[in-house]
Each structure stands twice: as C-alpha cells, then as structure tokens.
Write a protein that holds these residues in place. Structure first.
Motif, PDB file in Angstrom:
ATOM      1  N   ARG A  89      -7.520 -15.692   5.103  1.00 40.82           N
ATOM      2  CA  ARG A  89      -7.927 -15.500   3.717  1.00 40.82           C
ATOM      3  C   ARG A  89      -8.985 -16.527   3.347  1.00 40.82           C
ATOM      4  N   ILE A  90     -10.038 -16.089   2.683  1.00 40.74           N
ATOM      5  CA  ILE A  90     -11.086 -17.006   2.226  1.00 40.74           C
ATOM      6  C   ILE A  90     -10.664 -17.554   0.873  1.00 40.74           C
ATOM      7  N   GLU A  91     -10.505 -18.866   0.816  1.00 33.63           N
ATOM      8  CA  GLU A  91     -10.006 -19.507  -0.401  1.00 33.63           C
ATOM      9  C   GLU A  91     -11.117 -19.617  -1.439  1.00 33.63           C
ATOM     10  N   THR A  92     -10.907 -19.016  -2.547  1.00 38.06           N
ATOM     11  CA  THR A  92     -11.853 -19.046  -3.654  1.00 38.06           C
ATOM     12  C   THR A  92     -11.086 -18.796  -4.938  1.00 38.06           C
ATOM     13  N   ARG A  93     -11.692 -19.126  -6.040  1.00 40.79           N
ATOM     14  CA  ARG A  93     -11.042 -18.905  -7.321  1.00 40.79           C
ATOM     15  C   ARG A  93     -11.317 -17.479  -7.785  1.00 40.79           C
ATOM     16  N   PRO A  94     -10.273 -16.673  -7.976  1.00 40.06           N
ATOM     17  CA  PRO A  94     -10.508 -15.297  -8.433  1.00 40.06           C
ATOM     18  C   PRO A  94     -11.215 -15.288  -9.783  1.00 40.06           C
ATOM     19  N   PRO A  95     -12.077 -14.306 -10.021  1.00 42.05           N
ATOM     20  CA  PRO A  95     -12.703 -14.190 -11.337  1.00 42.05           C
ATOM     21  C   PRO A  95     -11.655 -13.960 -12.419  1.00 42.05           C
ATOM     22  N   ALA A  96     -12.075 -14.126 -13.667  1.00 44.01           N
ATOM     23  CA  ALA A  96     -11.129 -14.059 -14.782  1.00 44.01           C
ATOM     24  C   ALA A  96     -10.392 -12.726 -14.820  1.00 44.01           C
ATOM     25  N   GLU A  97     -11.102 -11.620 -14.610  1.00 44.09           N
ATOM     26  CA  GLU A  97     -10.444 -10.313 -14.641  1.00 44.09           C
ATOM     27  C   GLU A  97      -9.414 -10.190 -13.524  1.00 44.09           C
ATOM     28  N   ALA A  98      -9.744 -10.723 -12.337  1.00 39.89           N
ATOM     29  CA  ALA A  98      -8.801 -10.675 -11.228  1.00 39.89           C
ATOM     30  C   ALA A  98      -7.565 -11.521 -11.527  1.00 39.89           C
ATOM     31  N   ASP A 157     -15.243  -6.755   3.956  1.00 44.18           N
ATOM     32  CA  ASP A 157     -16.585  -6.426   3.466  1.00 44.18           C
ATOM     33  C   ASP A 157     -16.910  -7.163   2.170  1.00 44.18           C
ATOM     34  N   TRP A 158     -15.914  -7.380   1.327  1.00 48.96           N
ATOM     35  CA  TRP A 158     -16.145  -8.070   0.051  1.00 48.96           C
ATOM     36  C   TRP A 158     -16.057  -9.595   0.192  1.00 48.96           C
ATOM     37  N   GLY A 159     -15.867 -10.090   1.403  1.00 51.19           N
ATOM     38  CA  GLY A 159     -15.841 -11.538   1.623  1.00 51.19           C
ATOM     39  C   GLY A 159     -14.579 -12.206   1.142  1.00 51.19           C
ATOM     40  N   ASN A 192       0.844  -1.191   0.000  1.00 54.25           N
ATOM     41  CA  ASN A 192       0.000   0.000   0.000  1.00 54.25           C
ATOM     42  C   ASN A 192       0.879   1.241   0.000  1.00 54.25           C
ATOM     43  N   GLY A 193       0.669   2.111  -0.987  1.00 52.74           N
ATOM     44  CA  GLY A 193       1.485   3.307  -1.093  1.00 52.74           C
ATOM     45  C   GLY A 193       0.753   4.592  -0.818  1.00 52.74           C
ATOM     46  N   PHE A 194      -0.550   4.529  -0.453  1.00 46.42           N
ATOM     47  CA  PHE A 194      -1.280   5.771  -0.195  1.00 46.42           C
ATOM     48  C   PHE A 194      -1.613   5.933   1.281  1.00 46.42           C
ATOM     49  N   GLY A 195      -1.010   5.074   2.133  1.00 47.70           N
ATOM     50  CA  GLY A 195      -1.048   5.293   3.568  1.00 47.70           C
ATOM     51  C   GLY A 195      -2.317   4.911   4.283  1.00 47.70           C
ATOM     52  N   ASP A 196      -3.108   3.994   3.726  1.00 45.87           N
ATOM     53  CA  ASP A 196      -4.348   3.602   4.408  1.00 45.87           C
ATOM     54  C   ASP A 196      -4.553   2.097   4.261  1.00 45.87           C
ATOM     55  N   HIS A 197      -3.719   1.329   4.953  1.00 50.60           N
ATOM     56  CA  HIS A 197      -3.863  -0.129   4.897  1.00 50.60           C
ATOM     57  C   HIS A 197      -5.123  -0.592   5.620  1.00 50.60           C
ATOM     58  N   VAL A 198      -5.623   0.216   6.568  1.00 53.01           N
ATOM     59  CA  VAL A 198      -6.849  -0.141   7.293  1.00 53.01           C
ATOM     60  C   VAL A 198      -8.032  -0.164   6.333  1.00 53.01           C
ATOM     61  N   LEU A 199      -8.053   0.760   5.385  1.00 57.14           N
ATOM     62  CA  LEU A 199      -9.111   0.772   4.375  1.00 57.14           C
ATOM     63  C   LEU A 199      -9.096  -0.523   3.574  1.00 57.14           C
ATOM     64  N   ILE A 200      -7.919  -0.951   3.151  1.00 59.76           N
ATOM     65  CA  ILE A 200      -7.817  -2.178   2.365  1.00 59.76           C
ATOM     66  C   ILE A 200      -8.256  -3.378   3.194  1.00 59.76           C
ATOM     67  N   ARG A 201      -7.838  -3.417   4.458  1.00 62.36           N
ATOM     68  CA  ARG A 201      -8.215  -4.543   5.325  1.00 62.36           C
ATOM     69  C   ARG A 201      -9.722  -4.608   5.508  1.00 62.36           C
ATOM     70  N   ARG A 202     -10.337  -3.453   5.716  1.00 62.22           N
ATOM     71  CA  ARG A 202     -11.795  -3.409   5.907  1.00 62.22           C
ATOM     72  C   ARG A 202     -12.525  -3.826   4.636  1.00 62.22           C
ATOM     73  N   GLU A 203     -12.035  -3.365   3.489  1.00 62.70           N
ATOM     74  CA  GLU A 203     -12.684  -3.714   2.229  1.00 62.70           C
ATOM     75  C   GLU A 203     -12.539  -5.204   1.930  1.00 62.70           C
ATOM     76  N   LEU A 204     -11.409  -5.786   2.247  1.00 63.58           N
ATOM     77  CA  LEU A 204     -11.222  -7.228   2.038  1.00 63.58           C
ATOM     78  C   LEU A 204     -12.250  -8.025   2.833  1.00 63.58           C
ATOM     79  N   SER A 261     -11.782 -13.342   6.212  1.00 67.34           N
ATOM     80  CA  SER A 261     -12.664 -13.473   7.371  1.00 67.34           C
ATOM     81  C   SER A 261     -11.937 -12.970   8.619  1.00 67.34           C
ATOM     82  N   ARG A 262     -12.712 -12.585   9.617  1.00 68.21           N
ATOM     83  CA  ARG A 262     -12.151 -12.077  10.866  1.00 68.21           C
ATOM     84  C   ARG A 262     -12.892 -12.701  12.037  1.00 68.21           C
ATOM     85  N   SER A 263     -12.162 -13.063  13.073  1.00 64.68           N
ATOM     86  CA  SER A 263     -12.780 -13.684  14.240  1.00 64.68           C
ATOM     87  C   SER A 263     -13.669 -12.682  14.964  1.00 64.68           C
ATOM     88  N   ALA A 264     -14.528 -13.191  15.834  1.00 67.56           N
ATOM     89  CA  ALA A 264     -15.484 -12.336  16.532  1.00 67.56           C
ATOM     90  C   ALA A 264     -14.788 -11.290  17.389  1.00 67.56           C
TER      91      ALA A 264
END
Length: 215
Positions: free
Chosen positions: A161-170, A146-148, A132-144, A151-154
């Motif tokens: 990390r939730i294991e899934t196959r990334p879509p083709a664009e990803a 929120d987008w599923g 992260n080069g724009f100084g907000d790793h907390v934003l990235i962590r929260r978005e990860l 996962s985070r413990s209670a």
C-alpha cells in the motif's frame, strides 16, 4: 512619501569602525549617500546595501505566520452516491459507473490493506475478495495500482500500500463505511488464518439453536 526604515545591529562596533576607516582611506573623494550606505553594509558583513535590505525583508517574511489553508471542498452528494454502491456490511456490491466515483470507492479498499507491509498477491486477493460483492476483485486490484494507491513489484508477486493522506471526500467515505461496518455484521470470512481485515467489523450474536421437532 514614506520610506522603508532599515535597522542595523552591529555585533562588533570596533570591527565596523576599522572597516569604515579602511574603505574611506582608500577613496580620493567623499562618498555619495548610496556609496556610504554600501560601505556601512559591507562593514556589517553584507555584500552591499541591497543585500542588507533583501536579507531583512526575507527575515520579516519568515517571521510572518503561515497563511491559513482553506479547507478542501467536499462533495457530500458524490459521497452519498458512492455509499449506495456498498451494502450494510461495507462490501462493495457494485462497481460505480463514473470514474470519479470509482476512484472514491477505491479508497475504502485501500484502507483495508495493511499499512507498511509487503504482501504476496494471494493475500491481497483475499483482502479484496472480502470487501467485494460483485465478483471482480482483480478489477479492484488493477485500479488500485493504476491510481497509484498500491505498488507492485516488477515480477508482479509483491504488493504494498502506498502511504498517503486520503483526500477529504475519501476520509468522509471511509468514516461513514467504518461506522456502517461497526453497526453491522462482518463480510465473508477467509479460510486462511491470520488474514483478518484491517477494520474488524463487529460480529452479530449467533441465533439460538432450533428446538428438536416432535415426532
């Protein structure tokens, strides 16, 4: 008008004959065509003739080869736009403005988190800070989260990390950035030992030592 042909394989013809005789002896009248079909089907182990036909139709469908899966569409223009948010080292220099581009960019961050491992928050932060080069790793962590993608413990202490196959664009984005990293220099190293990124960029050779200045 053509009719469907239904074949019947009898494993034990003697048992079929006994069944037919028992059914016919119990009747007072000659069976109709449909009734006779039901009698034969029951003698072969089916509930009736309709059950026999349904079973044969299902068997034919199961033998059919699966229909080819259409390739997932890839918006290369969007990938190109998201790639502009990353520098030559694969570090996200700025957060994309569009939601669809933000989610696509997150897949690169997702790929840097070790698979199938429980990680404390501080280690997740270290990983995300490196990329992260724009100084907000907390934003990235929260978005990860929120987008599923993570996962985070209670108690908010353990991440995984939730294991899934990334879509083709990803998958295309990850490949392009991985090639960029291999051709470039590594991101900022962490002071904590044993926290190398999952994708280890190639290191550039150190510059030669400067010659002492003459008095």
């Amino acid at each position: 008008m053509s009719k469907d042909v239904h074949t019947l394989t009898i494993a034990d013809i003697s048992a079929l004959a006994k069944n037919l005789r028992r059914e016919l002896d119990a009747r007072d009248t000659r069976p109709s065509h449909v009734e006779l079909l039901n009698i034969i089907a029951r003698g072969a182990g089916f509930r009736n003739y309709q059950h026999l036909k349904a079973s044969q139709s299902a068997a034919a469908r199961l033998e059919m080869p699966p229909a080819p899966v259409a390739p997932e569409p890839v918006d290369h223009k969007k990938i190109e736009q998201v790639l502009r948010c990353f520098d030559a080292n694969g570090v996200m220099a700025r957060w994309p403005k569009k939601t669809s581009q933000q989610k696509l960019a997150l897949w690169w961050c997702w790929a840097q988190i070790p698979a199938r491992q429980d990680l404390p928050e501080r280690e997740v932060n270290e990983i995300l800070k490196r990329w992260n080069g724009f100084g907000d790793h907390v934003l990235i962590r929260r978005e990860l989260i929120d987008w599923g993608m993570v996962s985070r413990s209670a108690d908010c202490r353990i991440y995984r990390r939730i294991e899934t196959r990334p879509p083709a664009e990803a998958a295309h984005l990850i490949r392009h950035l991985a090639e960029r990293v291999r051709a470039g220099v590594p991101p900022r190293p962490s002071n904590r030992p044993g926290l190398e990124p999952v994708l280890r960029p190639a290191r550039s050779p150190a510059p030669p030592a400067a010659s002492p200045t003459s008095p």
